[in-house]
Design a protein around this motif. Structure first.
Motif, PDB file in Angstrom:
ATOM      1  N   PRO A 477     -10.162   0.119  -2.644  1.00 19.08           N
ATOM      2  CA  PRO A 477      -8.371  -0.456  -2.408  1.00 19.08           C
ATOM      3  C   PRO A 477      -7.901  -0.401  -3.960  1.00 19.08           C
ATOM      4  CG  PRO A 477     -10.117  -2.492  -2.574  1.00 19.08           C
ATOM      5  CD  PRO A 477     -11.490  -1.147  -2.360  1.00 19.08           C
ATOM      6  N   ASN A 478      -8.151   0.437  -4.933  1.00 20.49           N
ATOM      7  CA  ASN A 478      -8.132   0.521  -6.892  1.00 20.49           C
ATOM      8  C   ASN A 478      -8.553   1.740  -6.383  1.00 20.49           C
ATOM      9  OD1 ASN A 478      -7.368  -2.725  -6.806  1.00 20.49           O
ATOM     10  ND2 ASN A 478      -9.260  -3.054  -6.591  1.00 20.49           N
ATOM     11  N   ASP A 479      -8.387   2.652  -5.439  1.00 20.47           N
ATOM     12  CA  ASP A 479      -8.802   4.235  -5.893  1.00 20.47           C
ATOM     13  C   ASP A 479      -7.302   4.641  -6.993  1.00 20.47           C
ATOM     14  OD1 ASP A 479     -10.659   4.415  -4.094  1.00 20.47           O
ATOM     15  OD2 ASP A 479      -9.382   5.224  -2.473  1.00 20.47           O
ATOM     16  N   PRO A 480      -7.719   5.656  -7.802  1.00 22.97           N
ATOM     17  CA  PRO A 480      -6.985   5.951  -8.970  1.00 22.97           C
ATOM     18  C   PRO A 480      -5.892   6.858  -8.350  1.00 22.97           C
ATOM     19  CG  PRO A 480      -8.797   6.619  -9.509  1.00 22.97           C
ATOM     20  CD  PRO A 480      -9.028   5.534  -8.252  1.00 22.97           C
ATOM     21  N   TRP A 481      -6.819   8.005  -7.671  1.00 26.83           N
ATOM     22  CA  TRP A 481      -5.473   8.382  -6.102  1.00 26.83           C
ATOM     23  C   TRP A 481      -6.024   8.594  -5.068  1.00 26.83           C
ATOM     24  CZ3 TRP A 481      -8.367  12.524  -3.694  1.00 26.83           C
ATOM     25  CH2 TRP A 481      -9.996  12.409  -3.182  1.00 26.83           C
ATOM     26  N   ARG A 482      -4.826   9.029  -4.251  1.00 25.35           N
ATOM     27  CA  ARG A 482      -5.231   9.271  -2.808  1.00 25.35           C
ATOM     28  C   ARG A 482      -4.302  10.275  -2.087  1.00 25.35           C
ATOM     29  NH1 ARG A 482      -4.832   3.373  -0.958  1.00 25.35           N
ATOM     30  NH2 ARG A 482      -7.439   3.563  -1.621  1.00 25.35           N
ATOM     31  N   LEU A 483      -5.001  10.940  -1.849  1.00 23.11           N
ATOM     32  CA  LEU A 483      -4.579  12.044  -0.540  1.00 23.11           C
ATOM     33  C   LEU A 483      -4.300  10.465   0.797  1.00 23.11           C
ATOM     34  CD1 LEU A 483      -6.180  15.235  -1.382  1.00 23.11           C
ATOM     35  CD2 LEU A 483      -4.151  14.261  -2.318  1.00 23.11           C
ATOM     36  N   GLN A 484      -2.998  11.743   1.625  1.00 21.70           N
ATOM     37  CA  GLN A 484      -2.611  11.517   2.937  1.00 21.70           C
ATOM     38  C   GLN A 484      -1.949  11.772   3.414  1.00 21.70           C
ATOM     39  OE1 GLN A 484      -0.650   7.001   3.044  1.00 21.70           O
ATOM     40  NE2 GLN A 484       0.442   7.325   1.014  1.00 21.70           N
ATOM     41  N   GLY A 485      -1.880  12.568   5.368  1.00 18.30           N
ATOM     42  CA  GLY A 485      -1.200  13.307   5.932  1.00 18.30           C
ATOM     43  C   GLY A 485      -1.343  12.584   7.239  1.00 18.30           C
ATOM     44  N   GLY A 502       0.160  13.522  -2.447  1.00 21.65           N
ATOM     45  CA  GLY A 502      -0.794  12.878  -3.057  1.00 21.65           C
ATOM     46  C   GLY A 502       0.061  11.903  -4.056  1.00 21.65           C
ATOM     47  N   LYS A 503      -1.487  10.651  -4.518  1.00 23.24           N
ATOM     48  CA  LYS A 503      -0.855  10.448  -5.357  1.00 23.24           C
ATOM     49  C   LYS A 503      -2.013  10.481  -6.358  1.00 23.24           C
ATOM     50  CE  LYS A 503       2.988   7.256  -3.319  1.00 23.24           C
ATOM     51  NZ  LYS A 503       2.439   5.884  -2.306  1.00 23.24           N
ATOM     52  N   TRP A 504      -1.163  10.091  -8.212  1.00 23.41           N
ATOM     53  CA  TRP A 504      -2.674  10.212  -8.849  1.00 23.41           C
ATOM     54  C   TRP A 504      -1.960   9.374  -9.774  1.00 23.41           C
ATOM     55  CZ3 TRP A 504      -4.782  14.810 -12.835  1.00 23.41           C
ATOM     56  CH2 TRP A 504      -5.871  14.795 -13.050  1.00 23.41           C
ATOM     57  N   LEU A 505      -2.867   7.745 -10.168  1.00 14.89           N
ATOM     58  CA  LEU A 505      -3.087   7.409 -11.382  1.00 14.89           C
ATOM     59  C   LEU A 505      -3.060   7.929 -13.084  1.00 14.89           C
ATOM     60  CD1 LEU A 505      -1.687   4.499 -12.447  1.00 14.89           C
ATOM     61  CD2 LEU A 505      -3.392   3.133 -11.714  1.00 14.89           C
ATOM     62  N   LEU A 506      -2.792   8.418 -13.571  1.00 13.98           N
ATOM     63  CA  LEU A 506      -2.570   8.721 -15.072  1.00 13.98           C
ATOM     64  C   LEU A 506      -2.895   7.594 -15.534  1.00 13.98           C
ATOM     65  CD1 LEU A 506      -0.432  11.675 -15.133  1.00 13.98           C
ATOM     66  CD2 LEU A 506      -3.069  11.826 -14.438  1.00 13.98           C
ATOM     67  N   ASP A 507      -2.574   6.617 -16.349  1.00 14.96           N
ATOM     68  CA  ASP A 507      -2.594   5.814 -17.213  1.00 14.96           C
ATOM     69  C   ASP A 507      -2.765   4.592 -16.439  1.00 14.96           C
ATOM     70  OD1 ASP A 507      -2.464   4.020 -19.183  1.00 14.96           O
ATOM     71  OD2 ASP A 507      -0.762   4.830 -19.873  1.00 14.96           O
ATOM     72  N   ARG A 508      -3.977   3.417 -16.183  1.00 14.66           N
ATOM     73  CA  ARG A 508      -3.654   2.389 -15.272  1.00 14.66           C
ATOM     74  C   ARG A 508      -2.985   1.215 -16.383  1.00 14.66           C
ATOM     75  NH1 ARG A 508      -9.764   0.654 -14.023  1.00 14.66           N
ATOM     76  NH2 ARG A 508      -9.538   0.105 -16.236  1.00 14.66           N
ATOM     77  N   LYS A 509      -2.951   1.232 -17.422  1.00 14.27           N
ATOM     78  CA  LYS A 509      -2.605   0.066 -18.294  1.00 14.27           C
ATOM     79  C   LYS A 509      -0.448   0.020 -18.131  1.00 14.27           C
ATOM     80  CE  LYS A 509      -2.060  -1.462 -22.873  1.00 14.27           C
ATOM     81  NZ  LYS A 509      -2.816  -1.590 -24.473  1.00 14.27           N
TER      82      LYS A 509
END
Length: 830
Positions: A477-485, A502-509
């Motif tokens: 549930p806490n993936d730093p990136w996710r692809l979906q289609g 697609g989404k990518w979390l570069l900085d969690r803070k």
């Protein structure tokens, strides 16, 4: 043998936890149940009152051989307890006056001359002078334990086929010290926090130090949901909010209008002389409690209080709700919250014998410190939302930091659930529940989820029957990136559609996220005023199987986006995004998006190509979320939202057709209006600068489905009004049954009344009308007078159905205008 074993387990578990347990019913000489009678162990402060059916349950860690039952207006009874456990007692009270000097109060209590209310007035006068409010700054340690239990466990329940192979779980059966029912713990979460506050700056921050739960470490959504459900409350406030409803506090200044109060006793409680006041509702079906509290005779601070929600209260799925708070004396004048216990009995039915699920929260407070000032930056400092160390504390940490020890059954839950996860049958049941809740089928070996399954089937006039299949990457549930289609196919237009993002979390803070995607699909545009940037989003209207009138205003959409977002302050999201769209009518014979284009063959174009850049600000104060990955979920809905977006269309870039600018504003505010219900309001405004065709204008969101969709106009057809400038407002108020509860033949149905008002003003320039003239549609806006609708709704029909009756206020002379509509929803709300 199994039956005997089950009885042995239950009997053993209910006798080892406490020294004295009693339950039963109190009736009068004619056998009629007596509610709100006092049930006490003599010469102690341990007691309870009977519920509306005259039933009671009481237990103590001490040993007692006498039970006292009293009620003003009846002769008291003392029952000899032959055993430590005495269930199903029947106590008969006879009418009579026991004490000549006591004024007898029967039924409704007077407001004037009532000594209990005189004491309450002093409580009101000093409520802001007790506890942490006496100090400029404060700090304390907080230990919180949340637990779920199956209740009403009996041999018939244990022998069900579903538990074959999992019988070992019943080793943990225990008995509730509030209801007297057997229960089986199935989930525990523990958390230790440090809480800092500053009363001068009105600042408060809670820092998590340790967290542990029984085998379901990824189940943050459950934990967050329960924490929001049981949000912190203050008994001194006029209203206590639980389950998104406002209950009148027994210490409220308006309490005299909804409660009966009786001064019943005075005694020393922890070396402090206190008065005991019993309270109970004046009327049924209202959001009130029953119970009693002990209040000090000098500071008029509450020492102990218990509150139980009446079964007649209009709350779904909750059979019992019990709160207990205990305060410690720091000095002669300072009373501080020491322990807070809340129990909810969730059940489909409110009958006594029905099984359900206990949700329990125990919070213990300790190590108070005062007047140690910290700078404002301390309270505003951003911290990493996930520290692995916090969630992996060892046993030594918990032995040192638990402010209340686990009992043997609670300790056993950790081991039991770790074992249970290895049982294949349980895993299948758990997976099935996950699918029903999330809508996704997990494929762990590939780290993929298939779904959402609820979007697999649809229908619209352009595609006919539509089948869809999709999925997403899922490592946790806490993936730093996710692809979906997804891909979809329409059997009428015989075309495949697709979407990918697609989404990518570069900085969690600070939640720096980059995202992008593309979609080619058929969409019903104009279902909301404020633009959406969700590349895979799809309006409900696009696949509605049944619609009012012809739903032929669909658009063939090709969309590609790229965005960057940043959250510099909690719940404040800044985002910039670029997108390129190609739009054309999906049913050109019925609805087209033609516009004047001197450069096109014949001077008319049927397709719009548009490149946009937008910058937005999204502020959601009070929003609570779960998760710390690239995707988070909201766990509450009662937060305000302020959204601002500026969009610029750039002609010529990537063959873009138009130059324009657009400003949009959206504001949503929910209000909890004490005992009269809950209101939701929205205000929207927008303006488009420049000449644009119909496909880029702002249609007022109609609703041709038969579902109640907030922030749309259910009596407007799609594209009935089109604007380039608009101001819109909507308000909806849910009385939560306050009016229906006063109608004798309706109050038992627990219906809830809803009223709504929607209005919009807008205009469209002559230039924009002329630009889209080839579309063949008459473009009109509600300029001459504000368009409005109003509605009356009935909710909570069979606890899940809502029906709205919607009326159109004006513009009735427009062709195909719908003066009246009925919409509905399935709502699973408390």
């Amino acid at each position: 043998m199994k039956y005997i074993l089950s009885l042995f387990i239950i009997f053993f578990s209910i006798t080892v936890a406490a020294q004295t347990k009693v339950s039963g019913i109190v009736v009068d000489s004619e056998g009629i149940e007596i509610p709100y009678a006092n049930v006490m162990f003599p010469n102690s402060s341990e007691g309870t009152i009977t519920n509306e059916e005259g039933r009671f349950y009481l237990e103590s860690d001490s040993t007692y051989d006498i039970l006292s039952v009293t009620l003003i207006g009846y002769a008291s009874e003392e029952i000899k307890l032959e055993k430590k456990v005495n269930y199903d007692l029947k106590v008969v009270l006879n009418e009579g006056e026991e004490l000549d000097e006591v004024v007898l109060y029967v039924g409704k209590q007077p407001k004037k001359g009532n000594p209990a209310i005189e004491i309450l007035k002093k409580v009101w006068a000093k409520k802001r002078q007790n506890g942490i409010y006496l100090f400029d700054q404060y700090k304390y340690d907080k230990y919180e334990k949340i637990e779920f239990d199956f209740n009403t466990i009996d041999s018939a329940f244990m022998s069900k086929n579903i538990f074959k192979g999992m019988e070992f779980i019943f080793d943990q059966v225990d008995t509730s010290n509030v209801t007297g029912k057997t229960y089986l713990p199935i989930f525990i979460n523990e958390a230790v926090s440090e809480v800092y506050g500053d009363n001068k700056m009105n600042e408060k921050v809670e820092r998590l130090v340790g967290n542990k739960n029984s085998g379901f470490n990824t189940n943050q959504s459950v934990i967050s949901f329960v924490k929001d459900l049981y949000a912190d409350y203050n008994i001194y406030n006029n209203y206590i909010k639980l389950f998104n409803k406002s209950f009148v506090s027994p210490l409220s200044k308006t309490g005299v209008d909804v409660y009966n109060y009786v001064l019943t006793d005075s005694s020393y409680v922890d070396n402090k002389w206190c008065y005991n006041i019993v309270y109970y509702p004046r009327r049924k079906n209202e959001m009130t409690f029953k119970g009693n509290f002990w209040v000090n005779d000098t500071t008029f601070a509450v020492k102990d209080i218990n509150m139980q929600v009446s079964k007649s209260a209009n709350v779904n799925w909750v059979k019992e709700l019990y709160i207990e708070q205990e305060f410690e004396v720091l000095s002669d004048s300072v009373f501080l919250l020491k322990r807070d216990y809340l129990l909810s009995d969730f059940s489909l039915r409110k009958k006594e014998e029905s099984r359900g699920l206990y949700g329990k929260r125990t919070t213990v407070y300790n190590n108070y410190e005062f007047d140690k000032e910290k700078p404002k930056s301390f309270y505003n400092k951003r911290v990493d939302p996930y520290n692995e160390l916090i969630y992996n504390r060892d046993s030594t940490f918990w032995d040192q930091n638990r402010l209340e020890s686990l009992n043997d059954d609670e300790k056993g839950v950790y081991k039991m659930l770790d074992t249970l996860k290895t049982v294949p049958k349980f895993k299948r049941l758990y997976d099935l529940t996950t699918i029903l809740v999330s809508g996704y089928v997990e494929i762990p070996k590939l780290n993929l989820d298939f779904g959402p399954i609820y979007s697999s089937f649809g229908y619209n006039e352009a595609e006919g029957i539509r089948l869809r299949a999709g999925g997403r990457t899922y490592f946790g549930p806490n993936d730093p990136w996710r692809l979906q289609g997804y891909t979809a196919y329409g059997f009428k237009d015989k075309k495949f559609k697709y979407g990918f993002s697609g989404k990518w979390l570069l900085d969690r803070k600070n939640r720096l996220i980059i995202s992008g995607g593309t979609r080619r699909d058929v969409e019903q545009l104009g279902t909301s005023l404020t633009s959406s940037s969700d590349v895979l989003g799809r309006s409900f209207a696009s696949s509605a199987i049944f619609t009012a009138g012809s739903n032929n205003t669909l658009t063939d959409l090709n969309l590609t986006t790229f965005g960057i977002e940043y959250e510099p302050v909690k719940n404040l999201v800044l985002k910039t995004e670029t997108n390129f769209r190609t739009l054309r009518s999906a049913l050109p014979e019925d609805f087209n998006l033609d516009y004047v284009d001197p450069d096109a063959p014949g001077g008319i174009s049927s397709e719009t190509k548009q490149y946009d850049v937008n910058v937005s600000l999204d502020f959601t104060p009070g929003r609570k979320t779960t998760g710390y990955g690239v995707e988070r979920s909201n766990v509450n809905s009662n937060f305000a939202r302020l959204y601002l977006v500026y969009t610029a269309g750039l002609k010529g870039f990537l063959e873009s057709d138009f130059n324009y600018e657009k400003l949009q504003f959206y504001y949503r505010q929910p209000f909890q209006l004490g005992g009269i219900g809950r209101t939701i309001t929205t205000v929207e405004a927008g303006k488009t600068f420049g000449e644009v065709p119909l496909s880029l204008l702002s249609p007022i969101p109609g609703n041709q489905t038969y579902f109640s969709i907030f922030n749309t106009f259910p009596n407007l057809n799609f594209y009935e009004f089109v604007t380039d400038t608009y101001v819109s407002g909507q308000i909806e108020h849910n009385f939560n049954g306050r009016l229906f509860s006063k109608i004798p033949f309706l109050k038992k149905l627990d219906l809830r009344e809803i009223v709504g008002l929607r209005a919009v003003w807008g205009e469209i320039s002559d230039a924009n009308i002329a630009l889209s003239a080839p579309a063949g549609a008459i473009l009109r806006a509600p300029t001459d007078e504000v368009y409005y609708e109003y509605s009356f709704g009935i909710a909570n029909i069979f606890k899940i159905i809502r029906i709205d009756f919607n009326f159109r206020g004006n513009y009735l002379d427009i062709p195909d205008a719908r003066p009246f509509s009925i919409t509905g929803n399935l709502e699973f709300v408390f």
